[in-house]
Design a protein around this motif. Structure first.
Motif, PDB file in Angstrom:
ATOM      1  N   LYS A 223      51.318  26.692  56.658  1.00 52.34           N
ATOM      2  CA  LYS A 223      50.745  27.382  57.750  1.00 52.34           C
ATOM      3  C   LYS A 223      49.237  27.498  57.300  1.00 52.34           C
ATOM      4  CE  LYS A 223      54.462  29.567  59.894  1.00 52.34           C
ATOM      5  NZ  LYS A 223      55.341  31.035  60.171  1.00 52.34           N
ATOM      6  N   ILE A 224      48.969  27.458  56.169  1.00 50.62           N
ATOM      7  CA  ILE A 224      47.519  27.624  55.770  1.00 50.62           C
ATOM      8  C   ILE A 224      47.002  26.217  56.282  1.00 50.62           C
ATOM      9  CG2 ILE A 224      45.966  27.787  53.952  1.00 50.62           C
ATOM     10  CD1 ILE A 224      47.890  29.552  52.434  1.00 50.62           C
ATOM     11  N   LEU A 225      47.494  25.142  55.757  1.00 44.12           N
ATOM     12  CA  LEU A 225      47.014  23.701  56.171  1.00 44.12           C
ATOM     13  C   LEU A 225      47.129  23.258  57.487  1.00 44.12           C
ATOM     14  CD1 LEU A 225      48.709  21.777  53.068  1.00 44.12           C
ATOM     15  CD2 LEU A 225      46.318  22.631  53.449  1.00 44.12           C
ATOM     16  N   GLN A 226      47.686  24.125  58.396  1.00 39.81           N
ATOM     17  CA  GLN A 226      47.756  23.827  59.912  1.00 39.81           C
ATOM     18  C   GLN A 226      46.447  24.061  60.526  1.00 39.81           C
ATOM     19  OE1 GLN A 226      51.329  26.108  61.453  1.00 39.81           O
ATOM     20  NE2 GLN A 226      52.616  24.495  61.018  1.00 39.81           N
ATOM     21  N   HIS A 227      45.625  24.926  59.768  1.00 38.25           N
ATOM     22  CA  HIS A 227      44.373  25.272  60.271  1.00 38.25           C
ATOM     23  C   HIS A 227      43.226  24.661  59.604  1.00 38.25           C
ATOM     24  CE1 HIS A 227      46.332  28.466  62.832  1.00 38.25           C
ATOM     25  NE2 HIS A 227      46.947  28.616  61.778  1.00 38.25           N
ATOM     26  N   VAL A 228      43.393  23.602  58.662  1.00 35.83           N
ATOM     27  CA  VAL A 228      42.368  23.104  58.058  1.00 35.83           C
ATOM     28  C   VAL A 228      41.717  22.031  58.625  1.00 35.83           C
ATOM     29  CG1 VAL A 228      41.945  21.940  55.823  1.00 35.83           C
ATOM     30  CG2 VAL A 228      43.149  23.821  55.474  1.00 35.83           C
ATOM     31  N   LYS A 229      40.585  21.633  58.681  1.00 37.39           N
ATOM     32  CA  LYS A 229      40.219  20.536  59.432  1.00 37.39           C
ATOM     33  C   LYS A 229      39.584  19.324  58.590  1.00 37.39           C
ATOM     34  CE  LYS A 229      39.940  23.270  63.344  1.00 37.39           C
ATOM     35  NZ  LYS A 229      40.859  23.131  64.099  1.00 37.39           N
ATOM     36  N   SER A 230      39.689  19.422  57.372  1.00 35.97           N
ATOM     37  CA  SER A 230      39.445  18.319  56.304  1.00 35.97           C
ATOM     38  C   SER A 230      40.319  17.209  56.316  1.00 35.97           C
ATOM     39  CB  SER A 230      38.931  18.830  55.077  1.00 35.97           C
ATOM     40  OG  SER A 230      37.881  19.612  55.191  1.00 35.97           O
ATOM     41  N   GLN A 231      40.307  16.107  55.650  1.00 35.88           N
ATOM     42  CA  GLN A 231      41.289  15.175  55.505  1.00 35.88           C
ATOM     43  C   GLN A 231      41.994  15.694  54.286  1.00 35.88           C
ATOM     44  OE1 GLN A 231      41.985  12.313  57.260  1.00 35.88           O
ATOM     45  NE2 GLN A 231      40.779  13.214  58.842  1.00 35.88           N
ATOM     46  N   ILE A 232      43.273  15.789  54.324  1.00 32.88           N
ATOM     47  CA  ILE A 232      44.168  16.590  53.434  1.00 32.88           C
ATOM     48  C   ILE A 232      45.307  15.437  53.151  1.00 32.88           C
ATOM     49  CG2 ILE A 232      45.437  18.226  52.267  1.00 32.88           C
ATOM     50  CD1 ILE A 232      42.453  18.938  52.965  1.00 32.88           C
ATOM     51  N   GLU A 233      45.475  15.071  51.728  1.00 36.48           N
ATOM     52  CA  GLU A 233      46.894  14.511  51.483  1.00 36.48           C
ATOM     53  C   GLU A 233      47.487  15.710  50.742  1.00 36.48           C
ATOM     54  OE1 GLU A 233      46.741  11.317  48.955  1.00 36.48           O
ATOM     55  OE2 GLU A 233      45.145  10.488  50.148  1.00 36.48           O
ATOM     56  N   PHE A 234      48.668  15.915  51.450  1.00 37.10           N
ATOM     57  CA  PHE A 234      49.540  17.391  50.809  1.00 37.10           C
ATOM     58  C   PHE A 234      50.834  17.022  50.344  1.00 37.10           C
ATOM     59  CE2 PHE A 234      52.522  20.953  52.283  1.00 37.10           C
ATOM     60  CZ  PHE A 234      52.157  21.785  50.911  1.00 37.10           C
ATOM     61  N   THR A 235      51.025  17.156  49.134  1.00 41.79           N
ATOM     62  CA  THR A 235      52.370  16.446  48.365  1.00 41.79           C
ATOM     63  C   THR A 235      53.114  17.780  47.770  1.00 41.79           C
ATOM     64  OG1 THR A 235      51.076  14.540  47.524  1.00 41.79           O
ATOM     65  CG2 THR A 235      53.106  15.044  46.520  1.00 41.79           C
ATOM     66  N   ILE A 236      54.366  17.551  48.132  1.00 45.21           N
ATOM     67  CA  ILE A 236      55.326  18.826  47.815  1.00 45.21           C
ATOM     68  C   ILE A 236      56.090  18.151  47.030  1.00 45.21           C
ATOM     69  CG2 ILE A 236      56.955  20.342  48.668  1.00 45.21           C
ATOM     70  CD1 ILE A 236      55.703  19.850  51.464  1.00 45.21           C
ATOM     71  N   TYR A 237      56.394  18.932  45.794  1.00 44.99           N
ATOM     72  CA  TYR A 237      57.368  18.732  44.798  1.00 44.99           C
ATOM     73  C   TYR A 237      58.323  19.791  44.687  1.00 44.99           C
ATOM     74  CZ  TYR A 237      54.133  15.209  43.061  1.00 44.99           C
ATOM     75  OH  TYR A 237      53.095  14.062  42.855  1.00 44.99           O
ATOM     76  N   GLY A 238      59.524  19.467  44.152  1.00 46.87           N
ATOM     77  CA  GLY A 238      60.481  20.661  43.859  1.00 46.87           C
ATOM     78  C   GLY A 238      61.942  20.414  44.529  1.00 46.87           C
ATOM     79  N   PRO A 239      62.925  21.008  43.717  1.00 45.47           N
ATOM     80  CA  PRO A 239      64.323  20.794  44.260  1.00 45.47           C
ATOM     81  C   PRO A 239      64.685  22.146  45.364  1.00 45.47           C
ATOM     82  CG  PRO A 239      64.096  22.121  42.143  1.00 45.47           C
ATOM     83  CD  PRO A 239      62.986  21.564  42.498  1.00 45.47           C
ATOM     84  N   VAL A 240      65.425  21.542  46.394  1.00 46.03           N
ATOM     85  CA  VAL A 240      65.669  22.299  47.618  1.00 46.03           C
ATOM     86  C   VAL A 240      66.778  23.378  46.998  1.00 46.03           C
ATOM     87  CG1 VAL A 240      66.598  22.422  49.920  1.00 46.03           C
ATOM     88  CG2 VAL A 240      65.117  20.578  49.393  1.00 46.03           C
ATOM     89  N   HIS A 241      66.326  24.567  46.832  1.00 46.69           N
ATOM     90  CA  HIS A 241      67.525  25.509  46.477  1.00 46.69           C
ATOM     91  C   HIS A 241      67.985  26.321  47.751  1.00 46.69           C
ATOM     92  CE1 HIS A 241      67.334  26.569  41.920  1.00 46.69           C
ATOM     93  NE2 HIS A 241      66.867  25.415  42.253  1.00 46.69           N
ATOM     94  N   VAL A 242      67.281  26.394  48.801  1.00 48.12           N
ATOM     95  CA  VAL A 242      67.799  27.057  50.061  1.00 48.12           C
ATOM     96  C   VAL A 242      67.462  26.171  51.168  1.00 48.12           C
ATOM     97  CG1 VAL A 242      67.595  28.977  51.612  1.00 48.12           C
ATOM     98  CG2 VAL A 242      67.137  29.496  49.317  1.00 48.12           C
ATOM     99  N   PRO A 243      68.812  25.302  51.719  1.00 45.61           N
ATOM    100  CA  PRO A 243      68.563  24.181  52.545  1.00 45.61           C
ATOM    101  C   PRO A 243      67.951  24.784  53.693  1.00 45.61           C
ATOM    102  CG  PRO A 243      70.698  23.860  51.291  1.00 45.61           C
ATOM    103  CD  PRO A 243      69.920  25.149  51.107  1.00 45.61           C
ATOM    104  N   GLU A 244      68.199  25.805  54.358  1.00 46.62           N
ATOM    105  CA  GLU A 244      67.975  26.628  55.575  1.00 46.62           C
ATOM    106  C   GLU A 244      66.409  26.678  55.669  1.00 46.62           C
ATOM    107  OE1 GLU A 244      70.324  29.447  53.748  1.00 46.62           O
ATOM    108  OE2 GLU A 244      70.812  27.357  53.532  1.00 46.62           O
ATOM    109  N   TYR A 245      65.927  27.282  54.611  1.00 41.13           N
ATOM    110  CA  TYR A 245      64.650  27.375  54.393  1.00 41.13           C
ATOM    111  C   TYR A 245      63.679  26.151  54.440  1.00 41.13           C
ATOM    112  CZ  TYR A 245      60.028  29.085  52.520  1.00 41.13           C
ATOM    113  OH  TYR A 245      58.699  29.494  52.263  1.00 41.13           O
ATOM    114  N   TRP A 246      64.318  25.117  53.805  1.00 43.20           N
ATOM    115  CA  TRP A 246      63.525  23.684  53.563  1.00 43.20           C
ATOM    116  C   TRP A 246      63.576  23.221  54.964  1.00 43.20           C
ATOM    117  CZ3 TRP A 246      60.283  20.694  52.413  1.00 43.20           C
ATOM    118  CH2 TRP A 246      60.326  19.539  52.256  1.00 43.20           C
ATOM    119  N   ASN A 247      64.630  23.445  56.100  1.00 48.12           N
ATOM    120  CA  ASN A 247      64.718  23.169  57.243  1.00 48.12           C
ATOM    121  C   ASN A 247      63.648  23.473  58.127  1.00 48.12           C
ATOM    122  OD1 ASN A 247      66.823  21.351  57.197  1.00 48.12           O
ATOM    123  ND2 ASN A 247      68.213  22.664  57.574  1.00 48.12           N
ATOM    124  N   MET A 248      63.220  25.012  57.658  1.00 53.10           N
ATOM    125  CA  MET A 248      62.113  25.731  58.588  1.00 53.10           C
ATOM    126  C   MET A 248      60.781  25.176  58.123  1.00 53.10           C
ATOM    127  SD  MET A 248      63.485  29.709  57.829  1.00 53.10           S
ATOM    128  CE  MET A 248      62.053  30.284  58.148  1.00 53.10           C
TER     129      MET A 248
END
Length: 381
Positions: A223-248
């Motif tokens: 949600k922070i990055l949704q408001h950033v105007k610069s060119q961003i490469e955003f990488t996410i690492y990590g195991p999904v522990h809560v599938p419902e949360y990952w869907n959100m």
């Protein structure tokens, strides 16, 4: 005592080669890495990683395995029976139990209460009593602590906490007096490699790494990055522990503007974490609560600037010139600093990166020299 060194038995849910449990595994691995020459570490643990249906390949189950600076005894799920715990604890000089709500911890505490474990037992709180963490499965934990308080199960044990604040958090649920030690988590060892990171003005590589679960607040980072105007490469690492949360999280990721390019890289084995982080400029981590925050230390040791929440023990980032710490509600400030880092040119950013690396390297040396673990292990004769 073997070879003149104390035998320390650590009982925990998972250990190497597992990595999906994050902090607890990293904490004990760092402890063994730093102090494995001073003490004989023996670890009783499960034979598979979080969520796995098969045992680790190439290990002996119900037997000892030489892993790094420790001897590790793997048992299958639900294999933490009274017999094996009693046998291994009575061969040790001290027993160190990670947490107190799991089957292995409950069985150890019961044996201690019944007088079947003669050796000192130290229980590591592992952040389980922080208000945020204790709320998870609150009724079960409250019932457990109430019954154990009433039956005196915590009577003849000691507690290991990382800070004085954690001592206070434990004390809200379990009355403790002088039966505690403070031993801050040891950081991962930092190498001496100089890290050079190419950086273009107006562009930024942002990384988030942790277990994907509500407490780690990936949703807040998105949600922070949704408001950033610069060119961003955003990488996410990590195991999904809560599938419902990952869907959100996926729903919000798909709302990111065109200037934010994102990708999910899945799990990263523990030994590859720092190498993976070296590819990025800024570690964005508005976590809702960390007992220590190994990923923060790892990001700094990879030369990343760190922009994190104030729900960790880390402080003084801005004064030392390599990051920022805000309340999770200060979204505007998070956005502003991400934009500021994006606007930096190579040399300006490189100074920030060097400061991060040097700070955490100095901190790791001091932490290992002054660790409270030696006090825990040496106080009992």
């Amino acid at each position: 005592m073997t070879n003149g060194k104390k035998d320390i038995l650590i009982i925990m849910g998972r250990y190497l080669p597992g990595y999906k449990d994050g902090g607890p595994v990293r904490s004990i691995q760092n402890l063994v890495d730093y102090l494995g020459e001073e003490y004989n570490f023996r670890i009783l643990t499960c034979d598979r990683d979080h969520g796995d249906t098969q045992a680790y390949p190439n290990i002996k189950v119900n037997d000892w395995n030489h892993i790094g600076n420790a001897q590790v005894y793997y048992v299958p799920p639900k294999g933490f029976g009274y017999k094996i715990i009693r046998t291994l604890t009575n061969q040790a000089d001290l027993v160190y139990v990670c947490g107190c709500f799991n089957d292995y911890a409950i069985n150890t505490l019961l044996l201690k209460r019944l007088g079947m474990i003669k050796k000192p037992v130290v229980v590591a709180a592992m952040g389980l009593f922080s208000p945020m963490e204790f709320k998870l499965k609150y009724r079960k934990k409250k019932l457990f602590t109430t019954i154990f308080n009433l039956t005196g199960m915590f009577k003849n044990i000691y507690w290991s906490a990382t800070t004085q604040m954690e001592v206070q958090e434990i004390n809200q649920q379990i009355k403790i007096r002088n039966n505690y030690f403070i031993a801050e988590d040891l950081p991962r060892k930092v190498d001496n490699e100089i890290i050079i990171k190419p950086k273009e003005v107006g562009k930024l590589k942002v990384v988030w790494i942790s277990r994907i679960a509500p407490k780690k607040n990936l949703l807040g980072a998105i949600k922070i990055l949704q408001h950033v105007k610069s060119q961003i490469e955003f990488t996410i690492y990590g195991p999904v522990h809560v599938p419902e949360y990952w869907n959100m999280c996926l729903e919000e990721l798909n709302k990111l503007p065109a200037n934010i390019e994102w990708r999910y890289e899945g799990d990263v084995e523990s030994e590859l974490v720092v190498a993976s982080l070296k590819k990025h400029h800024v570690f964005l981590f508005p976590t809702l609560g960390e007992n220590y925050g190994h990923v923060i230390q790892e990001a700094l040791s990879a030369g990343c600037a760190a922009v994190i929440s104030d729900q960790t023990p880390w402080e003084c980032f801005e004064e030392n010139g390599f990051g920022h710490i805000f309340s999770v509600n200060e979204v505007t400030k998070f956005i502003e600093v991400i934009e500021n880092y994006a606007e930096m040119e190579q040399m300006q950013y490189q100074i920030v990166s060097f400061k991060a690396f040097n700070y955490v390297k100095d901190k790791s040396i001091k932490a290992s020299n002054n660790t409270g673990y030696r006090k825990i292990f040496n106080v009992f004769h």
